[in-house]
Design a protein around this motif. Structure first.
Motif, PDB file in Angstrom:
ATOM      1  N   UNK A   1      -9.914   3.109   2.498  1.00 34.49           N
ATOM      2  CA  UNK A   1      -8.731   2.809   1.673  1.00 34.49           C
ATOM      3  C   UNK A   1      -8.861   1.410   1.082  1.00 34.49           C
ATOM      4  N   UNK A   2      -9.183   0.447   1.946  1.00 35.51           N
ATOM      5  CA  UNK A   2      -9.292  -0.944   1.481  1.00 35.51           C
ATOM      6  C   UNK A   2     -10.440  -1.106   0.496  1.00 35.51           C
ATOM      7  N   UNK A   3     -11.556  -0.521   0.860  1.00 33.10           N
ATOM      8  CA  UNK A   3     -12.762  -0.712   0.062  1.00 33.10           C
ATOM      9  C   UNK A   3     -12.656  -0.037  -1.314  1.00 33.10           C
ATOM     10  N   UNK A   4     -12.101   1.176  -1.337  1.00 40.01           N
ATOM     11  CA  UNK A   4     -12.066   1.914  -2.600  1.00 40.01           C
ATOM     12  C   UNK A   4     -11.048   1.364  -3.592  1.00 40.01           C
ATOM     13  N   UNK A   5      -9.859   1.024  -3.088  1.00 40.07           N
ATOM     14  CA  UNK A   5      -8.784   0.719  -4.027  1.00 40.07           C
ATOM     15  C   UNK A   5      -8.386  -0.752  -4.084  1.00 40.07           C
ATOM     16  N   UNK A   6      -8.697  -1.496  -3.029  1.00 37.56           N
ATOM     17  CA  UNK A   6      -8.119  -2.839  -2.931  1.00 37.56           C
ATOM     18  C   UNK A   6      -9.166  -3.924  -2.756  1.00 37.56           C
ATOM     19  N   UNK A   7     -10.390  -3.695  -3.191  1.00 37.39           N
ATOM     20  CA  UNK A   7     -11.378  -4.752  -3.015  1.00 37.39           C
ATOM     21  C   UNK A   7     -11.836  -5.335  -4.348  1.00 37.39           C
ATOM     22  N   UNK A   8     -11.755  -4.537  -5.398  1.00 34.44           N
ATOM     23  CA  UNK A   8     -12.243  -5.005  -6.701  1.00 34.44           C
ATOM     24  C   UNK A   8     -11.500  -6.245  -7.195  1.00 34.44           C
ATOM     25  N   UNK A   9     -10.165  -6.190  -7.136  1.00 34.65           N
ATOM     26  CA  UNK A   9      -9.344  -7.303  -7.649  1.00 34.65           C
ATOM     27  C   UNK A   9      -8.391  -7.848  -6.581  1.00 34.65           C
ATOM     28  N   UNK A  10      -8.749  -7.674  -5.336  1.00 37.18           N
ATOM     29  CA  UNK A  10      -7.890  -8.175  -4.261  1.00 37.18           C
ATOM     30  C   UNK A  10      -6.922  -7.118  -3.772  1.00 37.18           C
ATOM     31  N   UNK A  11      -6.168  -7.466  -2.743  1.00 40.42           N
ATOM     32  CA  UNK A  11      -5.374  -6.424  -2.071  1.00 40.42           C
ATOM     33  C   UNK A  11      -3.986  -6.195  -2.663  1.00 40.42           C
ATOM     34  N   UNK A  12      -3.714  -6.834  -3.802  1.00 37.84           N
ATOM     35  CA  UNK A  12      -2.403  -6.589  -4.442  1.00 37.84           C
ATOM     36  C   UNK A  12      -2.547  -5.827  -5.753  1.00 37.84           C
ATOM     37  N   UNK A  13      -3.776  -5.464  -6.102  1.00 36.65           N
ATOM     38  CA  UNK A  13      -4.005  -4.739  -7.366  1.00 36.65           C
ATOM     39  C   UNK A  13      -4.764  -3.449  -7.067  1.00 36.65           C
TER      40      UNK A  13
END
Ligand code: WTA
Length: 641
Positions: free
Chosen positions: A480-492
């Motif tokens: 979950x973290x790696x796929x959706x919340x790592x590219x631009x940080x955990x708020x995007x």
């Protein structure tokens, strides 16, 4: 005549009747999206109101905290249209594949009774709130009944597309540890009976499934293990036709729907009870302009998110009629889909570009006698729709009268997030349109800066996201973290889609920027295909790329490094069989190429981009940085370019 680049607005008549037609809704919603969603949520029936609207602990967020709800109560007893009004109205129209077999109608009252009977059945078999139930059914009313029965008692459904292979079903059952599987004896597909029970039996080996409920659909011979298998019709007979709804917490898990994962292990998207209900109710109402007497045909199988949200839940929450069809749109004749629209007086037709491209290919001749007078709104979903297909759809199906909503969303988002609203517009061929009211998005470059008009970047979703978006990936928080919340940080939230805006702010989706390909609208990871191919003992390496296809949008091309002694044809067949067995027929490659070597960087990374460009005709780029530039020349010979 509308052309590429033109803007189309709804007719005065459409606009006047539309549920939402004032563009001010956008500013109003964006002023305070949380308040906006709260206002919408209040319209639904809650056993207890929420105490807090939104909570953000990046990368996690919650909506309507403390609220108690059940989606089935909102569909039946507390339907916004009023029970009296919908009781005798068709909830489901079912069109079987064999043309000689009559269609079946279930009114809301009949559906409610069936759902309750089956909910009680599940309870009698020991299913409790929070337990997972596997559903592996064809497009028959029992599929919807099963989903709603789970929802009624708070069981978590995991629906698996019936054309997925037994291996694909097995892994989903293993991850969710489902103890019950609902399946059928068989179903019709292009005139043949597919034995679904056989696949189900194969799938449940090495899983925790203890009981299998079998719907009798095709009457075919099936293996039946008396100690474990139960006939659906026999079970429900004994049960009462009322079942109290479980009061679900807003953030209780509602369902898990898997989507293809990079390594061959699918990702389970987790959706919750409160936010999902609010989002599918309202997105359906406004985007499809659902009026009391509408008959919606969303052609998606229930096994996909589109089937969950807009074949099943949204139309029923809105008290309208949903049509489900067992067969293929072009069988036994290429105009089967057109016949169904006219026969059942469909008013809203929602399908995928791949289907429309197929209709285009059959030609206008095939449908020249259809007037489609009942249709008033068209939709498209699942992959980018190109301008000429859009225009064909608009002219030949919508008769230049029906708005087209090109709806962008994902399994993860639970409901549609970007599209033009039909009573407002504008509609522009190949452009999805504006974000749904209250949804904040942006298009960012690699560094995280907003892109200018016309500049392509990555589509992201900004807080407060949407109530119906996923809350995690099942038993795999890292993913979950790696796929959706790592590219631009955990708020995007990173969507993995490339997009740009035109001068009116309308969004055009370009396509995936990761290794997902859309094959006839079905979402498949090339990594998952590679994992299947690599099971072959004599294949040392493989690479799969998606290449453009006239009808399917994209198709997989498989490259394998094979050093054994078998004939090429034999190896190709083995590869195809592996894919069929591990995933299913939807993922079959267009071609399998046996090559000496795959192009790699000096650090050993396979350059899939180069393989893809061999088919798209794009410049290959600088090959001198490769560890083995000669591999490209060899591959060119193999593929005949
Ligand atoms: C693609 C399907 C262009 C996109 C609902 C997304 C689209 C992926 C559109 C999700 C559209 C969906 N225009 N592309 N209108 N709708 N997509 O999870 O790449 O099967 O990320 O959900 O489909 O596919 P999924």
């Amino acid at each position: 005549m509308l052309k590429k680049g033109d803007l189309y607005y709804p007719t005065k008549e459409f606009q006047k009747r539309a549920i939402i037609s004032d563009p001010k809704i956008y500013q109003k919603a964006l002023k305070d999206p949380i308040k906006f969603w709260e206002k919408l949520a209040k319209e639904l029936f809650w056993f207890e109101k929420w105490k807090k609207a939104f909570e953000h602990q990046p990368p996690y967020f919650k909506w309507f905290l403390g609220g108690k709800i059940n989606i089935t109560t909102n569909i039946f007893e507390e339907n916004k249209l009023g029970w009296k009004k919908i009781k005798n109205k068709p909830a489901i129209i079912w069109e079987p594949e064999p043309t000689g077999e009559s269609s079946k109608i279930l009114t809301y009252e009949e559906l409610f009774k069936q759902v309750c009977k089956f909910a009680n059945t599940l309870k009698s078999l020991g299913v409790k709130k929070g337990d997972t139930v596997g559903i592996y059914l064809p497009m028959i009313p029992e599929a919807i009944i099963s989903m709603l029965a789970c929802a009624r008692i708070g069981a978590v459904h995991t629906v698996v597309f019936s054309a997925f292979s037994s291996q694909a079903l097995k892994i989903r059952l293993q991850i969710t540890e489902a103890k019950i599987l609902i399946t059928a004896d068989g179903y019709y597909r292009r005139g043949k009976i597919i034995n679904l029970k056989e696949s189900a039996d194969e799938a449940i080996k090495d899983t925790k499934v203890e009981k299998v409920i079998v719907v009798k659909r095709a009457g075919n011979q099936i293996p039946f293990d008396e100690s474990r298998d139960f006939w659906y019709h026999q079970l429900i007979e004994k049960e009462s036709d009322f079942c109290e709804a479980e009061k679900m917490d807003s953030e209780d898990l509602f369902f898990v729907l898997f989507t293809s994962g990079t390594t061959g292990v699918p990702k389970g998207c987790m959706h919750v009870c409160g936010g999902y209900t609010v989002q599918v109710y309202w997105t359906g109402k406004w985007i499809f302009d659902m009026h009391e007497n509408d008959i919606l045909w969303c052609t998606s199988d229930l096994g996909w998110i589109t089937g969950h949200s807009y074949t099943c839940y949204s139309p029923l929450l809105n008290g309208i009629t949903t049509l489900i069809f067992e067969g293929a749109p072009d069988w036994p004749t290429p105009d089967r889909w057109a016949q169904i629209i006219e026969k059942h007086k469909v008013t809203i037709f929602y399908t995928a570009p791949t289907a429309i491209r197929m209709f285009v290919k059959y030609g206008e001749e095939v449908i020249k006698n259809y007037k489609f007078e009942t249709l008033r709104l068209l939709g498209s979903v699942g992959e980018p729709i190109d301008e000429s297909t859009w225009l064909w759809y608009f002219k030949n199906v919508g008769k230049e009268r029906c708005p087209i909503v090109d709806t962008w969303w994902q399994t993860e988002t639970g409901g549609i997030l970007i599209t033009s609203l039909p009573g407002i517009g504008p509609f522009k061929p190949a452009h999805a349109g504006l974000p749904f009211p209250g949804i904040k998005i942006d298009i960012l470059d690699e560094k995280g800066n907003s892109c200018k008009v016309g500049e392509k970047g990555n589509l992201v979703i900004l807080p407060p996201f949407s109530p119906g978006m996923l809350r995690g990936t099942y038993k795999n928080p890292e993913k979950y973290k790696e796929t959706y919340w790592s590219q631009y940080g955990d708020k995007i939230y990173f969507t993995s889609d490339g997009a740009f805006k035109d001068e009116n702010g309308l969004i055009r989706i370009v396509g995936r920027v990761d290794d997902v390909i859309k094959v006839a609208g079905h979402r498949i990871c090339t990594g998952e295909l590679e994992a299947a191919v690599n099971l072959h003992e004599e294949i040392t390496e493989s690479a799969v790329v998606g290449v453009p296809d006239e009808i399917k949008g994209e198709v997989p091309m498989v490259f394998v490094v094979y050093k054994g002694k078998k004939r090429g044809e034999e190896v190709k067949n083995e590869v195809i069989n592996l894919i069929r067995k591990q995933i299913g027929p939807i993922a079959l490659p267009k071609e399998v190429y046996l090559v000496e070597d795959l192009p790699k960087t000096r650090s050993g990374k396979i350059m899939r981009r180069i393989l893809k460009r061999l088919f798209t005709g794009e410049e290959l780029g600088d090959l001198s940085t490769l560890a083995n530039p000669e591999s490209v020349e060899n591959i060119k010979k193999v593929i005949g370019k």
